[in-house]
Design an enzyme around this catalytic site. Structure first.
Site, PDB file in Angstrom:
ATOM      1  N   GLU B  47       5.526  -5.675  -4.170  1.00  0.00           N
ATOM      2  CA  GLU B  47       5.740  -6.807  -5.108  1.00  0.00           C
ATOM      3  C   GLU B  47       4.303  -7.726  -5.287  1.00  0.00           C
ATOM      4  O   GLU B  47       4.082  -7.904  -6.492  1.00  0.00           O
ATOM      5  CB  GLU B  47       6.837  -7.691  -5.000  1.00  0.00           C
ATOM      6  CG  GLU B  47       8.120  -7.227  -5.164  1.00  0.00           C
ATOM      7  CD  GLU B  47       8.751  -6.467  -3.710  1.00  0.00           C
ATOM      8  OE1 GLU B  47       7.796  -6.424  -2.937  1.00  0.00           O
ATOM      9  OE2 GLU B  47       9.693  -5.962  -3.622  1.00  0.00           O
ATOM     10  N   PHE B 109      23.281 -13.152   0.499  1.00  0.00           N
ATOM     11  CA  PHE B 109      22.213 -11.944   0.794  1.00  0.00           C
ATOM     12  C   PHE B 109      21.155 -11.876  -0.271  1.00  0.00           C
ATOM     13  O   PHE B 109      21.308 -11.816  -1.371  1.00  0.00           O
ATOM     14  CB  PHE B 109      23.000 -10.459   0.754  1.00  0.00           C
ATOM     15  CG  PHE B 109      21.889  -9.322   1.215  1.00  0.00           C
ATOM     16  CD1 PHE B 109      21.202  -9.170   2.291  1.00  0.00           C
ATOM     17  CD2 PHE B 109      21.663  -8.396   0.006  1.00  0.00           C
ATOM     18  CE1 PHE B 109      20.679  -8.324   2.432  1.00  0.00           C
ATOM     19  CE2 PHE B 109      21.057  -7.337   0.400  1.00  0.00           C
ATOM     20  CZ  PHE B 109      20.317  -7.360   1.649  1.00  0.00           C
ATOM     21  N   GLN B 110      19.893 -11.845   0.351  1.00  0.00           N
ATOM     22  CA  GLN B 110      18.639 -11.831  -0.528  1.00  0.00           C
ATOM     23  C   GLN B 110      18.694 -12.994  -1.503  1.00  0.00           C
ATOM     24  O   GLN B 110      17.999 -12.655  -2.624  1.00  0.00           O
ATOM     25  CB  GLN B 110      18.467 -10.566  -1.376  1.00  0.00           C
ATOM     26  CG  GLN B 110      18.125  -9.250  -0.214  1.00  0.00           C
ATOM     27  CD  GLN B 110      17.541  -8.122  -1.058  1.00  0.00           C
ATOM     28  OE1 GLN B 110      18.008  -7.592  -2.088  1.00  0.00           O
ATOM     29  NE2 GLN B 110      16.818  -7.306  -0.083  1.00  0.00           N
ATOM     30  N   LYS B 159      22.129 -12.498 -11.207  1.00  0.00           N
ATOM     31  CA  LYS B 159      22.670 -10.725 -11.751  1.00  0.00           C
ATOM     32  C   LYS B 159      23.865 -11.034 -12.424  1.00  0.00           C
ATOM     33  O   LYS B 159      23.938 -10.303 -13.424  1.00  0.00           O
ATOM     34  CB  LYS B 159      23.062 -10.129 -10.404  1.00  0.00           C
ATOM     35  CG  LYS B 159      23.418  -8.613 -10.457  1.00  0.00           C
ATOM     36  CD  LYS B 159      23.816  -8.140  -9.260  1.00  0.00           C
ATOM     37  CE  LYS B 159      24.374  -6.527  -9.423  1.00  0.00           C
ATOM     38  NZ  LYS B 159      24.560  -6.143  -8.284  1.00  0.00           N
ATOM     39  N   MET B 466     -17.455 -12.250   5.768  1.00  0.00           N
ATOM     40  CA  MET B 466     -17.829 -13.489   5.421  1.00  0.00           C
ATOM     41  C   MET B 466     -17.453 -14.706   6.480  1.00  0.00           C
ATOM     42  O   MET B 466     -18.469 -15.413   6.846  1.00  0.00           O
ATOM     43  CB  MET B 466     -17.294 -14.066   4.121  1.00  0.00           C
ATOM     44  CG  MET B 466     -17.616 -15.549   3.575  1.00  0.00           C
ATOM     45  SD  MET B 466     -19.472 -15.433   3.217  1.00  0.00           S
ATOM     46  CE  MET B 466     -19.336 -14.766   1.705  1.00  0.00           C
TER      47      MET B 466
END
Lengths: 169, 566
Positions: B47, B109-110, B159, B466
């Site tokens: 993602e 969940f999630q 959802k 760096m």
């Protein structure tokens, strides 16, 4: 007792916002990120139920506050934000003070209360809850006078302000 | 029609060509609606990659990039992308799935409170609670993302909201009573600026990302030429003014050109056009352009007087402001000023040694020469980014895509994928470090299956260069956590993904290999440049110091630890 609420660096912002979940967090975030402690905060619905009014009192240097003020104004959920000086507004807050008062001292306490145009809203044999309204200085003074009897609890609403005359708050 | 179908219809109406996404349980209804849409789904491999692709797409063409991810980890993986876009004012819409509304706040969940988590790094955000609100929310999100100072907007959709029946309007009114976009630039502010400019002898134009975003290139050039004023740009201002123009001093700041930093200490007037005076160019505000008049054009009122107190300011779109300003300024006699700068340019040019092993600067400068500078360049962050900024000169807006404010490793390659989709006819080169590339290299699959002819130039010094440079200069060379021993053979790695790959090990091979790679357009290709391990970026202004403290080469004595941020 705290004297922060009468500090000379104290600024009061009036913020007119959408009445939606999450708006308070967005505003508070701007203050927190710059390390500003909010001294008092009042959020309440306005005459138009779609919007809420936040009155935020915060202590700090003017330059940083100017930045915070701009960042708050920029939020999509903020319709407008205004910083008012003391002269331009009516300022009020309300305090409930639970004082330990035995019978012998009751008259004395009621006299103090009368001076501050307060009211007693609860009585028990050992204590009394008094209610005082007014500007911050008056509340501080009243609290100061009651301290020697023993303040059990103190709850203050925080400052609300309204611009005088035709000016919009 | 359900909410998801309404959402996709609205995305189509907004002219969305691509959705960069990754599926998951709570976003299935929306992926189902994409099935019948003409919008093309670019399936990333992570993602974060999807969010940088959308970012690169938006930077390359100016239209908001759209990301679609699932709830929980899917959503939290976009935070780096949101933050990157937010810091650099990039229009982006992240749509995340969410658990069903009855379970919100119950650790389902999630379930992640992405609305809360993302709050400090979005321009605005929504948690949609009514299916019928979807079109309005989407319309507002696009408007907010792309107007004023652009930025990312998050839309969290439970959802049951996306799967629920839709019975509203697909073309609703927006409801944004608090959203303000600066209007026409105030004439009085412009006149005040013009007056100060007209009295200046040593003016300096400082061009930032705001000038790029507002497409101010053409009017900026007219202004600079009329005034005969030198122009310097920030890292993200690259391209607003052609860096090959005689009046250009190139990049300013921590690793900017010596002559631009010297001009900064000598100018009697500095006009910032869409730059926010940040700590890469202004390490010590008390010593910043002392005595010079400071002028600032910015579309964001909150940037005004944030860091530098200015003598004249103008809140508004950079292009519109410059168009107005151009009418009121007069040609200046800057000949002595330009002579002084030219002398500094001769005395302190950007330089590196081509001998003694393969140099990153040599590879990057050669890439600029081989392509004639005609390319969209994306980068990660670090030494390769600074060398790319110094040696790959940028002449046009929207062709330099780099993570400036956030300094996000792993940005360059996925951003190049997005840019290539936005500009299929352009050559896109991702100049990336070996560290950053390994953070998002899984997107090799994405580039390969979409046959995107992105050129990935991996500057491999097997170090986090760096940080190693800082440790060498300021920490007695106590190297800690910078050795990337165990790097893969990037050529073999690319080949494992079916990606064409080239290798450069010797300076003599640079041009030959680059020419071959630039001519390969059947799909992505990777150029693995194995450069010397220990090299430093100069000039350098130590963090927290003013431009007076710039060094142009490695000092003989030990340096004080810097006080400013990295």
């Amino acid at each position: 007792m705290s004297t922060l609420l009468t500090s000379p660096n104290l600024h009061t912002l009036s913020v007119y916002v959408n009445n939606k979940p999450g708006v308070l967090v967005r505003v508070a975030h701007v203050f927190a990120r710059r390390g500003f402690n909010i001294e008092s905060l009042v959020v309440s619905p306005t005459a138009d139920g779609r919007y809420s009014r936040m009155t935020v009192t915060a202590d700090g240097d003017g330059e940083t506050l100017e930045q915070i003020f701009k960042q708050v104004s920029k939020l999509v959920d903020v319709l407008h934000a205004t910083e008012h000086t003391h002269q331009e507004v009516v300022e009020k807050e309300l305090a409930l003070i639970k004082v330990r008062v035995a019978e012998a001292q009751r008259t004395e306490v009621l006299q103090i209360l009368a001076h501050f145009k307060g009211a007693t809203v609860d009585f028990t044999p050992q204590s009394v809850i008094v209610q005082v309204t007014g500007n911050t200085e008056k509340i501080e003074a009243c609290v100061g006078m009651l301290e020697k009897y023993g303040i059990i609890e103190l709850v203050r609403t925080g400052k609300v302000i309204m611009a005088r005359g035709e000016t919009e708050t | 029609m359900n909410g998801a179908e309404a959402l996709i219809k609205c995305l189509e109406k907004e002219g969305v060509e691509y959705i960069f996404g990754y599926s998951g349980g709570n976003v299935i209804p929306i992926f189902d609606a994409i099935y019948d849409s003409k919008i093309k789904l670019i399936l990333s491999r992570h993602e974060q990659g999807a969010s940088h692709m959308a970012d690169g797409y938006a930077r390359a063409c100016g239209k908001p990039g759209v990301v679609l991810v699932t709830s929980g980890p899917g959503a939290t993986n976009t935070i780096t992308g949101l933050f990157t876009a937010h810091m650099d004012s990039v229009p982006m819409i992240v749509i995340s799935g969410q658990t069903i509304t009855p379970l919100l706040g119950k650790d389902a969940f999630q379930e992640a409170d992405i609305f809360g988590i993302s709050m400090p790094c979005v321009k605005h955000s929504y948690l949609v609670r009514q299916t019928n609100d979807l079109p309005r929310v989407l319309k507002e999100a696009f408007h907010i993302a792309a107007t004023g100072r652009p930025g990312p907007v998050l839309i969290d959709i439970p959802k049951n909201i996306s799967a629920g029946p839709f019975e509203g309007s697909l073309d609703p009114e927006m409801d944004l009573p608090g959203y303000k976009i600066p209007g026409p630039v105030p004439k009085a502010d412009i006149l005040k600026m013009a007056d100060l400019i007209n009295r200046s002898e040593r003016p300096l134009l400082l061009v930032g990302h705001g000038a790029v975003i507002s497409r101010a290139g053409s009017v900026l050039r007219q202004l600079a030429e009329k005034l005969q004023a030198p122009v310097t740009n920030t890292l993200l201002g690259k391209g607003a003014f052609p860096e090959t123009h005689p009046l250009s001093l190139g990049m300013i700041g921590m690793h900017g050109t010596a002559y631009s930093n010297m001009a900064l200490t000598r100018c009697d007037l500095i006009l910032s056009i869409g730059s926010r005076w940040d700590d890469r160019i202004n390490g010590d505000n008390a010593q910043f352009c002392v005595g010079a008049k400071k002028l600032h054009i910015d579309i964001d009122p909150a940037e005004i007087n944030k860091i530098v107190r200015c003598d004249a300011v103008c809140i508004g779109d950079a292009r519109l402001a410059l168009e107005e300003l151009l009418k009121h300024v007069v040609p200046l006699n800057t000949k002595p000023w330009l002579r002084e700068i030219a002398a500094n340019r001769r005395k302190f040019p950007l330089k590196y040694k081509k001998q003694g092993g393969l140099k990153a600067q040599h590879v990057i400068e050669s890439a600029w020469e081989v392509t004639g500078g005609k390319a969209i360049v994306t980068t990660d962050v670090g030494q390769h980014q600074m060398w790319a900024a110094q040696f790959f000169l940028t002449d046009e807006c929207d062709t330099w895509l780099s993570s400036g404010g956030a300094g996000t490793m792993g940005f360059g390659f996925p951003a190049a994928i997005g840019a290539q989709l936005a500009k299929p006819g352009s050559r896109v080169i991702a100049i990336v470090g070996d560290g950053g590339f390994q953070m998002t290299l899984c997107e090799l699959s994405t580039a390969a299956i979409n046959k995107l002819p992105v050129k990935i130039l991996v500057i491999d010094n097997k170090f986090l260069g760096m940080v190693r440079q800082w440790q060498e200069l300021f920490f007695d060379n106590r190297l800690s956590g910078v050795d990337l021993e165990g790097n893969p053979d990037f050529v073999k790695l690319a080949e494992a993904y079916g990606v064409k790959a080239f290798r450069i090990r010797r300076a003599a091979d640079i041009r030959k290999v680059l020419a071959k790679a630039m001519a390969y357009n059947e799909g992505p290709c990777l150029i693995h440049a194995e450069v010397v391990k220990e090299d430093n970026v100069f000039p350098m202004v130590p963090a927290g110091r003013s431009a007076h403290h710039m060094i142009v080469e490695r000092p003989k004595t030990k340096m004080e630890k810097p006080t400013g941020g990295t």
